[in-house]
Enzyme design. Structure first.
Site, mmCIF file in Angstrom:
data_model
loop_
_atom_site.group_PDB
_atom_site.id
_atom_site.type_symbol
_atom_site.label_atom_id
_atom_site.label_comp_id
_atom_site.label_asym_id
_atom_site.label_seq_id
_atom_site.Cartn_x
_atom_site.Cartn_y
_atom_site.Cartn_z
ATOM 1 C CB ALA A 4 -1.368 0.494 0.993
ATOM 2 C CG HIS A 49 9.104 -1.837 2.921
ATOM 3 N ND1 HIS A 49 10.325 -0.834 2.120
ATOM 4 C CD2 HIS A 49 8.557 -2.416 1.441
ATOM 5 C CE1 HIS A 49 10.846 -1.184 0.930
ATOM 6 N NE2 HIS A 49 9.387 -2.069 0.780
#
Length: 266
Positions: A4, A49
């Site tokens: 994402a 991340h």
């Protein structure tokens, strides 16, 4: 989409195209698109991340944003998302892949998008949360149950559009509300939940709602000890439960918030 954190190059297509085609075409066209994307931190990914991206999209008309908290919910909500005629962002917490386990029926089933779920009935304090944070809330509630504290847990499941009725009902049930998110506090999904509570049932509360979230002034760190201090942990949940439950409103409207510090809360 892996992960994402790297959705930003696709924002124009998701926000300006997919989310708006139904409106722009006067219902002649629609985009039955489901985007799966792992979000969140705690997987030794450092700042690139470890981001929670849901708040960037949870005010875009035409989008639906789903975040499951268990394997059972993941299957039912994913099937519902795929069968939906409009674009759905389906976020799954990175840590959940190896951390959470549960029974999943083989038969076909779906769960309704836009409907929250009561994960645990309780009478003393309400926790409103979503995603992996539901797991931590349940862990904390289990420990606090041994001390006589009964916790009501509401899992949003869908963070846009939100189930306003379920939020209001859960807040009114105990009068004490803890809002838990893996995201930063400012501009988060829980900021909207707080606004809904303020609009709909502020005077039904026994205490002002409390928040449990990441430390908003940091990016997620790589060093193990620093990262654990940054991310949501069960011990943080326990302390916030106790702080909230210690609040007592006097006849003059003032309250004491003394479980941890003894400080007065007006």
């Amino acid at each position: 989409m892996q992960f994402a954190d790297f959705m930003l190059p696709a924002v124009n297509q998701i926000v300006s195209e997919a989310a708006k085609i139904r409106y722009r075409s006067n219902n002649d066209f629609h985009v039955p698109l489901t985007v799966r994307a792992p979000y969140g931190g705690g997987v030794h990914g450092a700042l690139y991340h470890s981001q929670s991206m849901e708040a960037m999209f949870n005010s875009i008309p035409g989008l639906k944003i789903v975040i499951p908290s268990s394997p059972y919910d993941a299957k039912g909500l994913l099937k519902a998302a795929i069968r939906d005629e409009d674009p759905v962002l389906f976020f799954e917490h990175k840590r959940a892949y190896r951390l959470l386990k549960g029974e999943v029926p083989e038969e076909d089933y779906t769960l309704p998008i836009g409907k929250a779920a009561i994960k645990q009935e309780g009478e003393d304090v309400t926790v409103i949360t979503y995603g992996l944070s539901v797991h931590f809330a349940e862990q904390a509630a289990k420990e606090l149950e041994e001390t006589g504290i009964s916790t009501h847990i509401l899992d949003l499941r869908t963070v846009y559009p939100m189930d306003r009725d379920a939020i209001v009902e859960a807040a009114k049930k105990t009068g004490k509300v803890l809002l838990v998110t893996d995201d930063n506090k400012e501009g988060s999904v829980m900021s909207e939940v707080a606004a809904i509570i303020a609009e709909e049932c502020l005077f039904d509360l026994d205490a002002l709602w409390n928040d449990l979230q990441r430390q908003m002034f940091l990016q997620c760190l790589m060093r193990h000890r620093l990262r654990n201090n940054f991310l949501l942990q069960k011990t943080k949940s326990n302390q916030q439960f106790k702080n909230l439950l210690s609040f007592r409103r006097g006849s003059d409207g003032e309250g004491n918030y003394d479980a941890a510090t003894g400080r007065k809360c007006n």
